[in-house]
Design a protein around this motif. Structure first.
Motif, PDB file in Angstrom:
ATOM      1  N   LEU A  25       9.692 -23.489  -5.430  1.00  0.00           N
ATOM      2  CA  LEU A  25      11.243 -22.968  -5.082  1.00  0.00           C
ATOM      3  C   LEU A  25      11.985 -22.444  -6.266  1.00  0.00           C
ATOM      4  CD1 LEU A  25      12.137 -25.716  -2.716  1.00  0.00           C
ATOM      5  CD2 LEU A  25      11.325 -23.717  -1.950  1.00  0.00           C
ATOM      6  N   GLU A  26      11.692 -22.935  -7.580  1.00  0.00           N
ATOM      7  CA  GLU A  26      12.367 -22.501  -8.443  1.00  0.00           C
ATOM      8  C   GLU A  26      12.016 -21.019  -8.930  1.00  0.00           C
ATOM      9  OE1 GLU A  26      13.432 -24.168 -13.006  1.00  0.00           O
ATOM     10  OE2 GLU A  26      11.984 -24.870 -12.027  1.00  0.00           O
ATOM     11  N   GLU A  27      10.599 -20.814  -8.901  1.00  0.00           N
ATOM     12  CA  GLU A  27       9.764 -19.475  -8.942  1.00  0.00           C
ATOM     13  C   GLU A  27      10.537 -18.307  -8.078  1.00  0.00           C
ATOM     14  OE1 GLU A  27       5.520 -17.311  -9.290  1.00  0.00           O
ATOM     15  OE2 GLU A  27       5.904 -19.541  -9.323  1.00  0.00           O
ATOM     16  N   ILE A  28      10.738 -18.676  -6.886  1.00  0.00           N
ATOM     17  CA  ILE A  28      11.066 -17.863  -5.866  1.00  0.00           C
ATOM     18  C   ILE A  28      12.467 -17.636  -6.085  1.00  0.00           C
ATOM     19  CG2 ILE A  28      11.431 -17.536  -3.475  1.00  0.00           C
ATOM     20  CD1 ILE A  28       9.031 -19.204  -2.808  1.00  0.00           C
ATOM     21  N   LEU A  29      13.277 -18.665  -6.631  1.00  0.00           N
ATOM     22  CA  LEU A  29      14.745 -18.396  -6.975  1.00  0.00           C
ATOM     23  C   LEU A  29      14.949 -17.415  -7.806  1.00  0.00           C
ATOM     24  CD1 LEU A  29      17.635 -19.347  -6.677  1.00  0.00           C
ATOM     25  CD2 LEU A  29      17.323 -21.384  -8.229  1.00  0.00           C
ATOM     26  N   VAL A  30      14.261 -17.574  -9.033  1.00  0.00           N
ATOM     27  CA  VAL A  30      14.393 -16.674 -10.090  1.00  0.00           C
ATOM     28  C   VAL A  30      14.070 -15.310  -9.751  1.00  0.00           C
ATOM     29  CG1 VAL A  30      13.537 -16.253 -12.754  1.00  0.00           C
ATOM     30  CG2 VAL A  30      14.194 -18.727 -12.002  1.00  0.00           C
ATOM     31  N   TYR A  31      12.873 -15.340  -8.953  1.00  0.00           N
ATOM     32  CA  TYR A  31      12.301 -14.000  -8.597  1.00  0.00           C
ATOM     33  C   TYR A  31      13.548 -13.261  -7.710  1.00  0.00           C
ATOM     34  CZ  TYR A  31      10.213 -10.862  -5.376  1.00  0.00           C
ATOM     35  OH  TYR A  31       9.781  -9.783  -4.465  1.00  0.00           O
ATOM     36  N   SER A  32      13.938 -13.975  -6.631  1.00  0.00           N
ATOM     37  CA  SER A  32      14.995 -13.370  -5.982  1.00  0.00           C
ATOM     38  C   SER A  32      16.342 -13.051  -6.656  1.00  0.00           C
ATOM     39  CB  SER A  32      15.337 -14.405  -4.854  1.00  0.00           C
ATOM     40  OG  SER A  32      16.305 -13.835  -4.048  1.00  0.00           O
ATOM     41  N   TYR A  33      16.522 -13.881  -7.634  1.00  0.00           N
ATOM     42  CA  TYR A  33      17.804 -13.579  -8.319  1.00  0.00           C
ATOM     43  C   TYR A  33      17.724 -12.126  -9.267  1.00  0.00           C
ATOM     44  CZ  TYR A  33      21.326 -13.485 -12.306  1.00  0.00           C
ATOM     45  OH  TYR A  33      22.195 -13.164 -13.111  1.00  0.00           O
ATOM     46  N   ARG A  34      16.644 -12.081  -9.649  1.00  0.00           N
ATOM     47  CA  ARG A  34      16.477 -10.864 -10.625  1.00  0.00           C
ATOM     48  C   ARG A  34      16.251  -9.495  -9.602  1.00  0.00           C
ATOM     49  NH1 ARG A  34      14.876 -11.115 -15.796  1.00  0.00           N
ATOM     50  NH2 ARG A  34      14.625 -13.203 -16.792  1.00  0.00           N
TER      51      ARG A  34
END
Length: 392
Positions: free
Chosen positions: A179-188
């Motif tokens: 979930l954290e990885e997807i969050l950072v990916y989506s944020y960028r």
């Protein structure tokens, strides 16, 4: 700014030179008393449930809580007043001097925010505003995710809601990293799209909005040109009164999911959902029209959801705090109440902007006296040539 902030200067930049000592003699916290966080493990044998909770907390917080608020502030080289501004912006509760509530990761995060001000990259006001955006958005995101996971467990395992919430503690550790990885990916990705939308193409949008305007319109001083739309479910209030919790939740989720999909495919942005209504924007009148027509058609054809009323206005807006403001937004909201179920209404200026596009048919309606705008001339928007938005 609090009274204490005013008495001490209240400015992050002014306070950075003096590193406070981690004492407890001053700055007694006002507000409701907090239950102290235990400084060590409880006596006796810990239950499996308690062990799981502590393991999850350690994973999420980056370690065991070992620091008090003054120790964190001192480690970051800032006064407790300035640290509290940041924590409040993030949405943290008040902690007292004796509460062992923080980890070294809290100190590193506080330093990261304050270093942006120290380096002159951000003003204090900008830093607090950006921090507040992170706190508010992640708070809503976490609530959404927890409720989605609990609902899934209730549905798939046939267990009560209260049991699912307890079992979630054991399920989360396997999900956190992904979930954290997807969050950072989506944020960028979202930040890149936002830069293009709000900076690179902003001037072109304003130039495109000049046609048909005289320059004295109420929204003329506002910096962004956007197509602003509302979609409002018909008879939602009466329907919700007859539904149980599960059915109502399914209806709301189906409505928001369908809206989000259509708006995204159309290149727009879902600004917010308020109960039975969504507010969205698009960069051009044509994009806004395609999204609006697709929404009206989708809910007309949906076998579960009721029809919706849709409106769209092309004009200028102010974008702040993740929301949008201005006369264009207000007019779009007013038009929604005038639209018939399953139809899309636009105003006369928006109709003029779409008038040469054969993908759309524009049918003038009778004039209406609208509060705050006087007499307006609504126009019904209908499908012309072409297939419109194609949803996979």
């Amino acid at each position: 700014m609090s009274v204490e902030d005013q008495q001490s200067g209240g400015d992050l930049d002014q306070e950075f030179d003096a590193v406070p000592e981690p004492s407890v003699d001053d700055d007694t916290e006002s507000g409701p008393a907090q239950t102290p966080v235990p400084t060590g493990p409880p006596t006796g044998v810990m239950s499996a449930e308690r062990l799981a909770i502590k393991a999850l907390e350690s994973k999420l917080l980056g370690g065991e809580r070992k620091l008090r608020r003054r120790e964190v502030a001192a480690g970051a080289g800032v006064s407790i007043l300035s640290a509290r501004k940041v924590w409040r912006a993030l949405g943290f509760p008040n902690f007292n001097d004796e509460d062992v509530a923080f980890t070294e990761r809290d100190q590193a995060a506080l330093s990261s925010i304050l270093d942006l001000v120290r380096a002159g990259i951000l003003t204090e006001e900008a830093a607090i505003s950006v921090t507040r955006s992170i706190g508010q958005m992640t708070d809503r995101m976490v609530v959404w995710q927890i409720e989605a996971l609990v609902e899934d467990m209730v549905s798939e395992q046939g267990i009560p809601d209260a049991v699912a919430r307890k079992q979630l503690v054991g399920r989360l550790p396997s999900l956190v990293d992904s979930l954290e990885e997807i969050l950072v990916y989506s944020y960028r990705r979202q930040l890149n799209a936002g830069v293009q939308r709000l900076a690179v193409r902003a001037e072109a949008g304003l130039q495109a909005s000049e046609e048909g305007r005289e320059g004295d319109e109420d929204d003329s001083p506002l910096p962004l040109a956007r197509a602003v739309g509302f979609a409002d479910l018909v008879s939602y209030t009466s329907l919700s009164r007859r539904m149980n919790e599960k059915t109502l939740a399914q209806l709301v989720q189906r409505f928001e999911n369908k809206c989000a999909e259509i708006i995204s495919v159309g290149g727009g942005r879902l600004v917010k959902t308020v109960g039975d209504e969504v507010l969205y924007i698009a960069e051009t009148p044509a994009a806004g029209a395609e999204i609006s027509l697709a929404l009206a058609q989708a809910f007309t054809e949906d076998e579960i959801l009721p029809q919706c009323r849709v409106s769209m206005v092309w004009g200028r807006i102010l974008s702040r705090l993740g929301d949008i403001y201005g006369p264009t937004v207000n007019l779009a909201a007013r038009l929604t109440t005038l639209a018939q179920p399953g139809t899309v209404l636009v105003d006369a200026m928006t109709a003029a902007a779409l008038g040469q596009d054969d993908r759309f048919v524009l049918v003038p309606q009778k004039s209406e006296n609208v509060r705050g705008f006087g007499e307006i001339h609504p126009v019904m928007l209908a499908r012309g040539r072409g297939k419109g938005l194609v949803l996979d």
